[in-house]
Enzyme design. Structure first.
Site, PDB file in Angstrom:
ATOM      1  N   HIS A  71      54.450  33.427  42.500  1.00 56.03           N
ATOM      2  CA  HIS A  71      54.894  33.472  43.710  1.00 56.03           C
ATOM      3  C   HIS A  71      54.474  32.576  44.784  1.00 56.03           C
ATOM      4  O   HIS A  71      53.299  31.795  44.417  1.00 56.03           O
ATOM      5  CB  HIS A  71      54.533  35.050  44.122  1.00 56.03           C
ATOM      6  N   ASP A 117      45.499  46.637  26.376  1.00 59.25           N
ATOM      7  CA  ASP A 117      44.330  46.254  25.576  1.00 59.25           C
ATOM      8  C   ASP A 117      43.023  46.842  26.241  1.00 59.25           C
ATOM      9  O   ASP A 117      42.495  46.662  27.391  1.00 59.25           O
ATOM     10  CB  ASP A 117      44.218  44.626  26.009  1.00 59.25           C
ATOM     11  N   SER A 143      47.581  36.387  39.021  1.00 52.00           N
ATOM     12  CA  SER A 143      48.887  35.955  39.179  1.00 52.00           C
ATOM     13  C   SER A 143      49.029  34.513  38.639  1.00 52.00           C
ATOM     14  O   SER A 143      48.286  33.627  38.934  1.00 52.00           O
ATOM     15  CB  SER A 143      49.009  35.686  40.688  1.00 52.00           C
TER      16      SER A 143
END
Length: 448
Positions: A270, A397, A412
């Site tokens: 992003h 996990d 991110s």
């Protein structure tokens, strides 16, 4: 006056008739209301059903389908619609006869395109109602090295960014706000009295040296250039100000997503947006730095977690230059130090039509080195408008859940891998549930 028995009976019968008539009218009114309610419910239900069907079909059909040049690509949209494929040329004419290629989108479809070809598919709902147009574009069949390492980011804005305007107290005790109704959040100041300005300190100095005379600011607003005059006023300390909050850079921590065969990198998934204005920052230049994760705040319900990195802005810590800040991520050129981070084997990219719901992995650094952690892809949004949220995923996990509580800020850009293919990158965490988040399709990152 005398009433005989017959008159009494007739009177009772008349009263009974009136009562019966009133009851009949009440029943008729109730029946009418009941029928109106049923029809209203039916109309509302049908409208809601059509709305849900529209949303389902729209979100199931991407605005763009990428196909590897020269290879057969299969996809199954499973929607009640048909598509007519036409070629797209510079002249705007198609060399495919009308109606020659008509496909049923409720069944599996296999396409093969030539290199540098572009097509469009006209989609009709139920094969009758015109619905939307889908672009079919070729994409290079390439391999990318997944990285998953933390990076420090420094971006210099293209001009001086106006964050907002405010008041200050003048020498006379009066509240002043010279920039109110003149400057807006998101403006980029490029010049002061015709002279280029790029540094915040330089801008402040020019305002202070104005002597209170009106200054002309050249600024960019929504792609248009304007010249606006502002008259500085003295504050309580005697300095001239215009009452504007400004910024000329941004810093942060993220994750490098990939390195390609030409030594270029992609990261974040992003764009870098200003924290106050929430707008995509216009970038003059930027630099990547090595960073060390010094602390991780676990995410909890309603509160996203965060990775805290220590960035040392020195030349020996530089990893490369940022050349682009877009809604799909940041991109640039690696130096030898960054190239050395690409130690893993390059993986072929996986297109959105190849992604399956179910098990996948993300590559991220939360305990000193990049490692793969298990996640589950829970939903896919193929519509091209969901550029940063095409993939929904859930961390499964146990070790990652123990360390971070799921997805945290700073992750991110973490690569998403499924069935040996590079399919996307993590972009957002779901605030209400830190174990869940979103990702971008890798083909969208490469689309820049």
């Amino acid at each position: 006056m005398k009433m005989d028995e017959g008159d009494i009976i007739k009177g009772r019968a008349g009263a009974d008739m009136v009562v019966l008539l009133k009851n009949w009218k009440r029943r008729a009114l109730r029946h009418k209301i009941y029928r109106c309610t049923l029809w209203t419910t039916l109309v509302v239900s049908c409208t809601a059903l059509m709305g849900m069907l529209y949303y389902y079909v729209d979100s199931s059909i991407p605005s763009v389908i990428h196909i590897r040049a020269g290879e057969e690509e299969s996809f199954h949209l499973g929607v009640p619609a048909r598509g007519e494929i036409v070629s797209v040329s510079e002249s705007g004419e198609s060399n495919i006869p009308a109606g020659a290629v008509n496909i049923d989108l409720s069944r599996p479809v296999t396409l093969k395109t030539a290199e540098d070809s572009a097509y469009a598919m006209q989609v009709k709902l139920f094969g009758i109602l015109p619905f939307k147009q889908v672009g079919i574009q070729t994409i290079e069949a390439q391999e990318l090295i997944p990285v998953g390492s933390p990076i420090g980011i420094y971006v210099k804005t293209d001009g001086i960014l106006v964050v907002g305007t405010g008041e200050f107290k003048g020498e006379d005790g009066t509240e002043y706000s010279p920039s109110r109704y003149i400057l807006k959040s998101g403006d980029y100041i490029r010049k002061v009295n015709g002279e280029v300005v790029t540094e915040k300190d330089d801008f402040i100095e020019r305002i202070e040296q104005s002597g209170g005379k009106e200054v002309v600011l050249t600024l960019e607003r929504d792609g248009d250039f304007l010249e606006l005059a502002v008259k500085p006023e003295r504050d309580a300390t005697g300095d001239y100000k215009i009452g504007a909050w400004i910024r000329d850079n941004a810093q942060g921590v993220g994750t490098m997503t990939y390195i390609d065969s030409q030594g270029n990198f992609g990261a974040l998934g992003h764009g870098i947006t200003d924290v106050d204005t929430s707008t995509l920052m216009q970038m003059e230049d930027g630099t990547l730095y090595e960073t060390d994760i010094v602390d991780i705040k676990k995410g909890t319900t309603g509160t996203p977690g965060e990775m805290t990195g220590m960035i040392v802005y020195s030349d020996d810590r530089i990893l490369g230059d940022i050349t682009s800040n877009s809604s799909r991520g940041i991109f640039g050129i690696c130096n030898p130090k960054a190239l050395a981070m690409g130690t893993r084997e390059a993986l072929p990219i996986g297109l959105k039509q190849e992604i399956k719901l179910g098990r996948a992995q993300i590559l991220c650094t939360v305990d000193g080195s990049p490692k793969y952690y298990d996640v589950e892809i829970t939903a896919l949004h193929l519509d091209h408008d969901n550029v940063n949220r095409g993939i929904e995923l859930k961390v499964t996990d146990p070790k990652l859940l123990e360390l971070t509580g799921g997805i945290v800020q700073g992750m991110s850009g973490s690569p998403i891998i499924q069935n040996g293919k590079f399919v996307g990158a993590v972009t957002h965490v779901l605030v209400q549930d830190s174990t869940k988040g979103y990702g971008i399709f890798i083909e969208n990152m490469l689309e820049r």
